[in-house]
Design an enzyme around this catalytic site. Structure first.
Site, PDB file in Angstrom:
ATOM      1  CB  THR A  58     -22.829  59.110  43.996  1.00 38.90           C
ATOM      2  OG1 THR A  58     -24.170  59.491  44.251  1.00 38.90           O
ATOM      3  CG2 THR A  58     -22.766  57.926  43.035  1.00 38.90           C
ATOM      4  CB  SER A  60     -24.357  64.826  44.713  1.00 40.50           C
ATOM      5  OG  SER A  60     -24.437  63.884  43.683  1.00 40.50           O
ATOM      6  CB  CYS A  61     -26.771  60.029  45.910  1.00 39.77           C
ATOM      7  SG  CYS A  61     -27.017  60.184  44.126  1.00 39.77           S
ATOM      8  CB  SER A  62     -23.876  59.908  50.290  1.00 37.27           C
ATOM      9  OG  SER A  62     -23.897  58.608  49.735  1.00 37.27           O
ATOM     10  CB  SER A  63     -24.533  65.378  50.514  1.00 31.96           C
ATOM     11  OG  SER A  63     -24.838  65.767  49.200  1.00 31.96           O
TER      12      SER A  63
END
Length: 172
Positions: A58, A60-63
């Protein structure tokens, strides 16, 4: 599916909130690297960080997670033994996400494929409209010899404010 989502969400809402300062980490198995091998986050020696995220890949998770990978040595210098990322995803998706983000990093990725660990923490929410089922709220736990010393939970799962690598580092 609806009854599973409702029962998981209700169980999380009514469970004793294990994600509280002084609480023990629940002994609920998750998976690392293999669908047939389980791992428990209970009774980890020393200081550790457990990061709950709604889902691998996702935005936000990947950032969020790359900050922990990049600052891994800074966490180690502050006395952290390990950093565990726990998405509510199956082991294959979780492994693929680790390969994309940091295959050589010391950060460990664990699959909470049924959301049981997250539910035991009282941090499961119904993400059916966007992610198809129950998922983890975004959280960071600092634990010391299996006792929770810090709890950071985002007000909204897409937010990454309280659970950034820099903010968690500042709590150590």
């Amino acid at each position: 599916m609806t009854s599973f989502v409702a029962s998981a969400t209700n169980a999380a809402a009514t469970a004793a909130h294990a994600a509280a300062v002084g609480a023990s980490v629940p002994d609920v198995p998750v998976k690392e690297n293999d669908p047939d091998t389980t791992f428990s986050l209970a009774n980890l020696p020393g200081k550790n960080i457990i990061l709950g995220v709604p889902g691998a890949f996702t935005p936000s998770c990947s950032s969020q997670i790359p900050g922990f990978i990049e600052k891994y040595d800074q966490f180690k210098a502050k006395g952290i033994n390990d950093i565990y990322v726990v998405p509510v995803n199956d082991i294959f998706v979780t492994k693929a996400w680790k390969e994309k983000l940091g295959p050589e990093s010391g950060v460990r990725f664990l699959a909470d494929d049924k959301g049981a660990f997250t539910s035991a923490l009282g941090l499961l929410f119904d993400a059916s409209p966007k992610l198809g089922g129950p998922r983890a709220k975004r959280y960071a736990l600092v634990v010391d010899n299996n006792k929770v010393t810090h709890v950071l939970v985002e007000a909204s799962p897409p937010d990454v404010k309280e659970t950034t690598a820099d903010n968690v580092l500042s709590k150590l």
